[in-house]
Design an enzyme around this catalytic site. Structure first.
Site, PDB file in Angstrom:
ATOM      1  N   GLU A  27       0.843  -1.198   0.000  1.00 21.36           N
ATOM      2  CA  GLU A  27       0.000   0.000   0.000  1.00 21.36           C
ATOM      3  C   GLU A  27       0.876   1.245   0.000  1.00 21.36           C
ATOM      4  OE1 GLU A  27      -3.550   0.594   2.793  1.00 21.36           O
ATOM      5  OE2 GLU A  27      -2.072   2.004   3.626  1.00 21.36           O
ATOM      6  N   THR A  58      -3.859   4.919  -1.473  1.00 18.91           N
ATOM      7  CA  THR A  58      -4.908   5.378  -0.562  1.00 18.91           C
ATOM      8  C   THR A  58      -5.565   6.661  -1.064  1.00 18.91           C
ATOM      9  OG1 THR A  58      -3.356   6.634   0.817  1.00 18.91           O
ATOM     10  CG2 THR A  58      -3.749   4.330   1.408  1.00 18.91           C
ATOM     11  N   HIS A  86      -7.978   3.273  -4.046  1.00 15.69           N
ATOM     12  CA  HIS A  86      -8.960   3.399  -2.972  1.00 15.69           C
ATOM     13  C   HIS A  86      -9.979   4.477  -3.344  1.00 15.69           C
ATOM     14  CE1 HIS A  86      -6.267   1.688   0.478  1.00 15.69           C
ATOM     15  NE2 HIS A  86      -5.905   1.187  -0.694  1.00 15.69           N
ATOM     16  N   GLY A 117     -15.077   5.176   4.226  1.00 14.35           N
ATOM     17  CA  GLY A 117     -14.138   6.223   4.621  1.00 14.35           C
ATOM     18  C   GLY A 117     -14.436   6.783   5.990  1.00 14.35           C
ATOM     19  N   HIS A 164     -15.549  -4.084  12.771  1.00 18.38           N
ATOM     20  CA  HIS A 164     -15.467  -2.631  12.621  1.00 18.38           C
ATOM     21  C   HIS A 164     -15.908  -1.970  13.920  1.00 18.38           C
ATOM     22  CE1 HIS A 164     -16.147   1.445  11.149  1.00 18.38           C
ATOM     23  NE2 HIS A 164     -15.464   1.118  10.063  1.00 18.38           N
ATOM     24  N   LYS A 180     -21.591  -6.413   1.308  1.00 15.88           N
ATOM     25  CA  LYS A 180     -20.682  -5.854   0.303  1.00 15.88           C
ATOM     26  C   LYS A 180     -20.188  -6.926  -0.661  1.00 15.88           C
ATOM     27  CE  LYS A 180     -18.296  -3.925   3.701  1.00 15.88           C
ATOM     28  NZ  LYS A 180     -17.248  -3.153   4.433  1.00 15.88           N
ATOM     29  N   GLN A 191      -8.102  -4.630   7.656  1.00 12.79           N
ATOM     30  CA  GLN A 191      -7.434  -3.621   8.468  1.00 12.79           C
ATOM     31  C   GLN A 191      -6.229  -4.301   9.127  1.00 12.79           C
ATOM     32  OE1 GLN A 191      -9.271  -2.739  12.388  1.00 12.79           O
ATOM     33  NE2 GLN A 191      -9.513  -0.678  11.594  1.00 12.79           N
TER      34      GLN A 191
END
Length: 322
Positions: A27, A58, A86, A117, A164, A180, A191
């Site tokens: 990333e 990102t 992203h 976000g 989350h 999703k 994450q």
């Protein structure tokens, strides 16, 4: 009219032959200044040489890096590197989202990581939808799927090994993640986490809840620790936890002075990430996704420990990569 070269789909890249034991990806963040930009391009070239499967770029809160994200992603794709962009919903209307996605499509950026976000300024603040915008990531996925110019898009999402922090519990988090995936996402990237059991339980509960959509690839997100203060801050922003046993190892390395003993802290961080990666490979993880902060060395050291990269540093001759 110039032909836009299509990108390899990230979900397909996971199935391709890789020079290492497992595919790895990295990333990047859009650079803030010229010096940071030079570091980014050096890192991109180094990871290209190391055989990276794909790179992601990102997208700042509220679209704060919108133009830079598009520019950097377009340049990365010409390296050539399979590039994942992203995309967030914060501070964007539906029309603005459509315009941005069309911009991605027009330059051949067909890999999209769909994210809701965080609120700009304070990631832990109340999430308030933009007037004329979207509320959920699943709506973004459905929107992309409905656009004719996006028929080649390959969509990924974020997943959360500890759940989350806005979800009421793990059951609710599982429901949202599956929504999703059912909407059309082909995989997820987690994450960052530091307890492998959290990753394995995420994989188990998604598969148990939906044997069809819940078994799509889950790519673990790893961040080699180079600073105790830095990792604490990252975990706080993510609403996740640093295992007590790991914090104890890091504190022992710091020996009361994080600045003086930063090399010892970093050494523990590289060891921990290597240990995690070994376990993840053994457990069948489809890819190792490293959050690099636009740096090469820590990730390359982990890859070297795994037998997937040359050593880093003076004295290694041709084994040193940039």
């Amino acid at each position: 009219m110039a032909t836009i070269r299509r990108q390899v789909a990230v979900s397909e890249s996971l199935k391709l032959t890789t020079p290492g034991r497992v595919p790895f990806s990295v990333e990047f963040m859009p650079p803030r200044d010229d010096a940071a930009e030079q570091r980014l391009w050096g890192a991109a070239e180094a990871f290209h040489d190391l055989g990276v499967s794909f790179v992601s770029v990102t997208y700042g809160a509220g679209g704060s890096t919108r133009e830079r994200t598009l520019r950097v992603a377009e340049q990365l794709a010409t390296k050539p590197l399979t590039t994942l962009v992203h995309m967030t919903l914060v501070n964007h209307t539906v029309d603005e989202i459509k315009e941005l996605i069309r911009n991605f499509a027009s330059v051949g950026l067909t890999n999209l990581l769909a994210l809701r976000g965080d609120p700009p300024g304070d990631p832990n603040a109340e999430w308030i939808p933009t007037e004329g915008g979207l509320l959920y990531t699943s709506e973004l996925i459905e929107l992309v799927k409905s656009m004719p110019e996006c028929e080649d898009f390959d969509i990924g999402i974020a997943s959360f090994p500890e759940g989350h922090y806005r979800a009421a519990d793990l059951e609710a988090d599982t429901t949202y993640t599956l929504k999703k995936l059912r909407a059309g996402a082909e995989y997820s990237i987690t994450q960052m986490f530091f307890d492998i059991e959290h990753y394995l339980r995420l994989r188990d509960r998604l598969a148990a809840a939906d044997p069809e959509y819940g078994t799509k690839p889950i790519i673990p997100g790893l961040m080699p620790i180079t600073s105790l203060r830095g990792v604490r801050r990252q975990m706080e922003l993510a609403g996740a936890s640093l295992p007590a046993s790991l914090e104890k190892r890091l504190l022992a390395a710091a020996a009361g002075d994080e600045v003086k003993n930063k090399a010892a802290i970093r050494e523990v961080g590289i060891e921990v990430t290597t240990e995690m990666a070994e376990r993840l490979i053994a457990e069948g993880a489809p890819d190792l996704h490293f959050m690099t902060m636009n740096n090469v060395r820590a990730t390359q050291e982990v890859l070297h420990n795994l037998g997937m990269a040359p050593a880093w540093g003076p004295g290694y001759g041709h084994d040193m990569v940039r």
